[in-house]
Design a protein around this motif. Sequence first.
Motif, PDB file in Angstrom:
ATOM      1  N   GLU A   1      28.772 -28.511  36.211  1.00 49.83           N
ATOM      2  CA  GLU A   1      29.100 -27.084  36.281  1.00 49.83           C
ATOM      3  C   GLU A   1      27.857 -26.202  36.206  1.00 49.83           C
ATOM      4  OE1 GLU A   1      28.092 -27.867  32.211  1.00 49.83           O
ATOM      5  OE2 GLU A   1      29.292 -28.976  33.677  1.00 49.83           O
ATOM      6  N   HIS A   2      26.697 -26.774  35.896  1.00 49.98           N
ATOM      7  CA  HIS A   2      25.476 -25.995  35.676  1.00 49.98           C
ATOM      8  C   HIS A   2      24.750 -25.810  37.008  1.00 49.98           C
ATOM      9  CE1 HIS A   2      22.296 -24.317  33.179  1.00 49.98           C
ATOM     10  NE2 HIS A   2      21.421 -25.019  33.868  1.00 49.98           N
ATOM     11  N   GLN A   3      24.582 -24.564  37.447  1.00 56.19           N
ATOM     12  CA  GLN A   3      24.012 -24.305  38.769  1.00 56.19           C
ATOM     13  C   GLN A   3      22.498 -24.284  38.799  1.00 56.19           C
ATOM     14  OE1 GLN A   3      25.807 -20.243  38.698  1.00 56.19           O
ATOM     15  NE2 GLN A   3      23.939 -19.639  39.739  1.00 56.19           N
ATOM     16  N   TRP A   4      21.864 -24.148  37.633  1.00 56.79           N
ATOM     17  CA  TRP A   4      20.402 -24.045  37.582  1.00 56.79           C
ATOM     18  C   TRP A   4      19.816 -25.444  37.441  1.00 56.79           C
ATOM     19  CZ3 TRP A   4      19.193 -19.257  38.882  1.00 56.79           C
ATOM     20  CH2 TRP A   4      20.107 -18.240  38.613  1.00 56.79           C
ATOM     21  N   VAL A   5      19.393 -26.005  38.578  1.00 60.56           N
ATOM     22  CA  VAL A   5      18.912 -27.377  38.599  1.00 60.56           C
ATOM     23  C   VAL A   5      17.654 -27.474  39.463  1.00 60.56           C
ATOM     24  CG1 VAL A   5      21.214 -28.363  38.237  1.00 60.56           C
ATOM     25  CG2 VAL A   5      20.398 -27.975  40.578  1.00 60.56           C
ATOM     26  N   THR A   6      16.928 -28.558  39.261  1.00 57.11           N
ATOM     27  CA  THR A   6      15.733 -28.802  40.064  1.00 57.11           C
ATOM     28  C   THR A   6      15.472 -30.293  40.149  1.00 57.11           C
ATOM     29  OG1 THR A   6      13.370 -28.259  40.323  1.00 57.11           O
ATOM     30  CG2 THR A   6      14.141 -28.669  38.090  1.00 57.11           C
ATOM     31  N   MET A   7      14.917 -30.735  41.266  1.00 57.31           N
ATOM     32  CA  MET A   7      14.428 -32.103  41.339  1.00 57.31           C
ATOM     33  C   MET A   7      13.228 -32.255  40.410  1.00 57.31           C
ATOM     34  SD  MET A   7      14.192 -33.302  45.298  1.00 57.31           S
ATOM     35  CE  MET A   7      15.545 -33.147  46.441  1.00 57.31           C
ATOM     36  N   TRP A   8      13.066 -33.431  39.872  1.00 56.53           N
ATOM     37  CA  TRP A   8      11.874 -33.692  39.068  1.00 56.53           C
ATOM     38  C   TRP A   8      10.609 -33.510  39.901  1.00 56.53           C
ATOM     39  CZ3 TRP A   8       9.966 -33.318  34.635  1.00 56.53           C
ATOM     40  CH2 TRP A   8       8.836 -34.035  34.224  1.00 56.53           C
ATOM     41  N   GLU A   9      10.649 -33.921  41.151  1.00 54.52           N
ATOM     42  CA  GLU A   9       9.493 -33.744  42.028  1.00 54.52           C
ATOM     43  C   GLU A   9       9.176 -32.267  42.230  1.00 54.52           C
ATOM     44  OE1 GLU A   9       6.481 -35.246  44.862  1.00 54.52           O
ATOM     45  OE2 GLU A   9       7.454 -35.914  43.018  1.00 54.52           O
TER      46      GLU A   9
ATOM     47  N   ARG B   1      18.537 -26.380  19.836  1.00 57.39           N
ATOM     48  CA  ARG B   1      18.354 -27.823  19.850  1.00 57.39           C
ATOM     49  C   ARG B   1      19.212 -28.486  20.921  1.00 57.39           C
ATOM     50  NH1 ARG B   1      16.234 -31.624  16.612  1.00 57.39           N
ATOM     51  NH2 ARG B   1      15.638 -30.076  15.040  1.00 57.39           N
ATOM     52  N   ASN B   2      20.361 -27.903  21.206  1.00 64.43           N
ATOM     53  CA  ASN B   2      21.255 -28.472  22.214  1.00 64.43           C
ATOM     54  C   ASN B   2      21.043 -27.846  23.587  1.00 64.43           C
ATOM     55  OD1 ASN B   2      22.271 -25.953  21.693  1.00 64.43           O
ATOM     56  ND2 ASN B   2      24.425 -26.585  21.593  1.00 64.43           N
ATOM     57  N   SER B   3      19.855 -27.288  23.823  1.00 65.49           N
ATOM     58  CA  SER B   3      19.550 -26.689  25.123  1.00 65.49           C
ATOM     59  C   SER B   3      19.774 -27.702  26.238  1.00 65.49           C
ATOM     60  CB  SER B   3      18.097 -26.202  25.160  1.00 65.49           C
ATOM     61  OG  SER B   3      17.746 -25.786  26.464  1.00 65.49           O
ATOM     62  N   ILE B   4      20.251 -27.196  27.338  1.00 59.02           N
ATOM     63  CA  ILE B   4      20.570 -28.047  28.482  1.00 59.02           C
ATOM     64  C   ILE B   4      19.336 -28.425  29.287  1.00 59.02           C
ATOM     65  CG2 ILE B   4      20.920 -26.256  30.241  1.00 59.02           C
ATOM     66  CD1 ILE B   4      23.547 -27.714  30.952  1.00 59.02           C
ATOM     67  N   GLU B   5      18.238 -27.788  29.001  1.00 57.53           N
ATOM     68  CA  GLU B   5      17.019 -27.969  29.791  1.00 57.53           C
ATOM     69  C   GLU B   5      16.574 -29.422  29.870  1.00 57.53           C
ATOM     70  OE1 GLU B   5      12.337 -26.683  29.690  1.00 57.53           O
ATOM     71  OE2 GLU B   5      13.693 -26.025  28.128  1.00 57.53           O
ATOM     72  N   MET B   6      16.322 -29.875  31.103  1.00 54.62           N
ATOM     73  CA  MET B   6      15.835 -31.205  31.422  1.00 54.62           C
ATOM     74  C   MET B   6      16.844 -32.314  31.117  1.00 54.62           C
ATOM     75  SD  MET B   6      13.067 -31.369  33.113  1.00 54.62           S
ATOM     76  CE  MET B   6      13.168 -29.816  34.010  1.00 54.62           C
ATOM     77  N   GLN B   7      18.080 -31.951  30.910  1.00 54.70           N
ATOM     78  CA  GLN B   7      19.126 -32.959  30.853  1.00 54.70           C
ATOM     79  C   GLN B   7      19.554 -33.296  32.283  1.00 54.70           C
ATOM     80  OE1 GLN B   7      22.395 -32.176  28.182  1.00 54.70           O
ATOM     81  NE2 GLN B   7      21.079 -31.162  26.677  1.00 54.70           N
ATOM     82  N   PRO B   8      19.972 -34.527  32.537  1.00 59.44           N
ATOM     83  CA  PRO B   8      20.371 -34.901  33.905  1.00 59.44           C
ATOM     84  C   PRO B   8      21.461 -33.980  34.445  1.00 59.44           C
ATOM     85  CG  PRO B   8      20.173 -36.847  32.528  1.00 59.44           C
ATOM     86  CD  PRO B   8      20.050 -35.667  31.602  1.00 59.44           C
ATOM     87  N   ALA B   9      21.248 -33.480  35.639  1.00 59.77           N
ATOM     88  CA  ALA B   9      22.228 -32.574  36.242  1.00 59.77           C
ATOM     89  C   ALA B   9      23.571 -33.266  36.448  1.00 59.77           C
ATOM     90  CB  ALA B   9      21.695 -32.049  37.569  1.00 59.77           C
ATOM     91  N   ALA B  10      23.539 -34.577  36.640  1.00 60.40           N
ATOM     92  CA  ALA B  10      24.784 -35.309  36.847  1.00 60.40           C
ATOM     93  C   ALA B  10      25.705 -35.232  35.629  1.00 60.40           C
ATOM     94  CB  ALA B  10      24.479 -36.768  37.165  1.00 60.40           C
ATOM     95  N   ASP B  11      25.116 -34.998  34.472  1.00 52.78           N
ATOM     96  CA  ASP B  11      25.918 -34.884  33.248  1.00 52.78           C
ATOM     97  C   ASP B  11      26.488 -33.488  33.049  1.00 52.78           C
ATOM     98  OD1 ASP B  11      25.228 -37.500  32.782  1.00 52.78           O
ATOM     99  OD2 ASP B  11      23.671 -37.042  31.302  1.00 52.78           O
ATOM    100  N   HIS B  12      26.051 -32.533  33.893  1.00 58.77           N
ATOM    101  CA  HIS B  12      26.490 -31.144  33.740  1.00 58.77           C
ATOM    102  C   HIS B  12      26.798 -30.571  35.130  1.00 58.77           C
ATOM    103  CE1 HIS B  12      25.148 -31.148  29.522  1.00 58.77           C
ATOM    104  NE2 HIS B  12      24.124 -31.859  29.964  1.00 58.77           N
TER     105      HIS B  12
END
Length: 391
Positions: free
Chosen positions: A128-136, A115-126
Amino acid sequence: MNQLAVPTTRTVLLSIPPVLVSLYLIYKLSPTNLTRGQRRRRAQARASLSESSEVDVSASEGQDEDDDEDRPRYEYYCIVRPFFDVENENSAKDESEQVAKDDLVKQYERKVRARNSIEMQPAADHPEHQWVTMWETWKLSGGFGRRASYTNPDFFKMQIYKEFHGEGTQEMVENILIGFDKAFGKKRRDENNLKQMWAIIAATMQWLLEMPPNSWIMLNNKTKLGTTVGLIGRALVSVLNEFDHAKLLKADSDIKDLGLIMTYYLYWIDTLKGRGLELPFRKEVVAYAKKAGIDLKEAGLFGTEERVKELEKEVGKIKALSGKAQPDRWDWKKKFRKFSKDYKIGGEKYNILKMTREERAGYALDKKDPLAQFSDKDLLEGNVRIRPRRG
């Protein structure tokens, strides 16, 4: 629909991004305790298609998926680490330390379903998390996968000819390159233009790493195929040159997945070894990473450090790219113009949705149009979803 390398927003929002999870995880993860929006995003993250998948074909329910449409196009969001990368790291361990495949799947499942998965949370809030993508990028990748699925006769229980799906994938890649060229050719180099070019390249890398490659890579026309692969690499280094000119080529760049996508490219090119193709722009990508001060070992995919070491055994020690950025340093315009002149590229010749009903019936195993239940409007607009069948 016109010849579009980049699907429309509506089409993209109806699509299933083919990223993040290995093919055999398709639909194995079906969380029951999530909100409607969370369930949809989990499904989008998992719905990749293999060439031999059992699939269901259904009309898209666009209105149910539009509530994410107003996310900022060029904002970054967290994604989960791709399963194939988790699997690669596990496989590299001593046999006694490896996790059994079924157990690895279960571990990954628990992480994705949390439930607390980081997926699709704003990268700015994390940060330290290297796995990111632009919404586009996320949207485009889904659009590419969706459009490519329309070229696979097996999904529609049709038999056309052996290379049809491979040629359809080639056509899809050509459409992507047409879209990139359109963005690259704009006279105004503002921030949005730069990010759009990057989103196209990043989405292409995501899509290529999850698509089954054989039907495309095994095409007989190796000259055209090799040129196409070369243009993908050339597009990447061309954007990196633009970033260099705009002072965005740096470790703390606003392009937060800069190093990550470099590792994607190096991994993808490595998968083409032994296919009779040149492996272009590996050295240049590493040189750009060094110029930017990006540590590729820490930037993304497992095994990148070893891939770079193997490359340096072939070409010698790679130094940071020298010299200042120059307009079209890698001759994108010239090379793409020649490609366009040498071959009739792009279009929707291999889009099964765009065939006449008589043509589809003629190729169908039961001699009936496999899309008979869909309206002409749905077929014209691409409002058809190809989904792996739940098993």
